[in-house]
Design a protein around this motif. Structure first.
Motif: not given
Length: 342
Positions: A175-181, A204-214, A231-233, A236-242
């Motif tokens: 699972s992949i978290l993307e910080l986008s420009g 195998r690869f899944s981008i579970i969240h992509s968010v604009d970080g400017d 996620n209590d420290g 995780f993002f919506k149940g998926d580990s990053i």
């Protein structure tokens, strides 16, 4: 070199004041300045009107400094504008450059759209324009050429590292978290598309969240703070580990590292890939906090001044000039690294 439009005449005090509103005297810093001393401000020197998007990172500061250094070395005067991350400021600056009748205009576009009208105005005034660092969505007939990085290839390099890094993880979900420009900037679009083009056929690869970080460090930290605290420290993002964090630039990456440190989470628990190669991110790579850093070369000054001189000499320049860039990884011999200078 250019036709003088009859409506652009600096014969009145009003036009002179408007043109000189962007003219500053270079002092201690290359930012918000004109590279010229007051006794040399004549039309015997080439004048480049340059609008920078701001100074949001060490990379951007080095980018600006490189351009001033190269202008000095080539005896080119710069009328400089810091747009402070606002496209409206850039549009005003470019129109001021037109009024002043600079020889060449160059600018780093904050976003890709919305430039057609002002570029048409520059063309009608006979002033060639060079697009720097980020590309735009406009007819190529409106500007002389583009100089900068290939965001798509940078994204490809990040994706290729990830695939190689995970080659032994046969059946695992990654699972992949993307910080986008910045949204609608060509570099953010290119880095996203290039990365996806490499991983798209690997289930195998899944981008579970992509968010604009400017492209901002503060946003990188804020995004990670919110995810961890929700996620209590835990990462995780919506149940998926990053498992992987793909960040479009070092400023956001350094911000997310700040967040991980504050929440006592080891960066080694996740694969982190960044783009830019500022010294601080290279140091983090050496310390094992990052796994890969794709270079985005900020030193565009020398090639930009070559293009300016070629245009001034009546030569046709290439429509696209890409810079050479390196990929730094956790597997490198760090003793071969030299100081980045930014």
């Amino acid at each position: 070199m250019k036709q003088k439009s009859s409506f652009i005449i600096l014969g009145t005090a009003l036009f002179v004041m408007g043109a000189l509103a962007v003219l500053f005297v270079l002092k201690d810093s290359p930012v918000n300045s004109v590279k010229s001393n007051s006794e040399e401000t004549t039309r015997d020197r080439l004048i480049l009107g340059f609008s920078q998007i701001g100074s949001e990172s060490a990379w951007r500061t080095r980018n600006t400094k490189s351009i001033f250094e190269a202008a000095e070395a080539n005896d080119i005067q710069i009328i400089f504008n810091d747009a402070q991350q606002k496209q409206s400021n850039q549009l005003k600056a470019i129109r001021s450059f037109i009024v002043y009748q600079v020889d060449v205009i160059a600018f780093v576009p904050i976003v890709a759209d919305g430039w057609d009208n002002v570029l048409q105005e520059a063309k009608e005034a006979g002033i060639p324009v060079i697009i720097v660092d980020r590309q735009i969505n406009a007819p190529s007939s409106l500007y002389a050429g583009f100089l900068g990085e290939n965001g798509f290839e940078e994204g490809c390099s990040a994706g290729k590292f990830l695939v190689e890094k995970c080659r032994d993880k046969d059946d695992e979900k990654i699972s992949i978290l993307e910080l986008s420009g910045t949204v609608n900037s060509s570099v953010a679009t290119g880095r996203a598309e290039g990365f996806r083009s490499i991983i798209k056929d690997d289930s195998r690869f899944s981008i579970i969240h992509s968010v604009d970080g400017d492209f901002l460090r503060s946003r990188g930290k804020e995004i990670m703070d919110n995810i961890i605290e929700e996620n209590d420290g835990a990462l995780f993002f919506k149940g998926d580990s990053i498992d992987v964090i793909y960040s479009h630039n070092d400023s956001m990456t350094l911000g997310l590292l700040d967040s991980l440190k504050e929440h006592f989470i080891s960066p080694s628990s996740v694969i982190i890939i960044s783009i830019d190669a500022e010294q601080k991110s290279i140091d983090a790579l050496k310390e094992g906090k990052l796994n890969c850093v794709v270079e985005c070369n900020p030193n565009l000054g020398p090639p930009l001044m070559k293009l300016v001189l070629d245009i001034a000499a009546g030569k046709k320049i290439n429509p696209i000039t890409y810079t050479e860039e390196t990929v730094f990884t956790e597997n490198d011999d760090f003793s071969l690294y030299t100081p980045r200078g930014y």
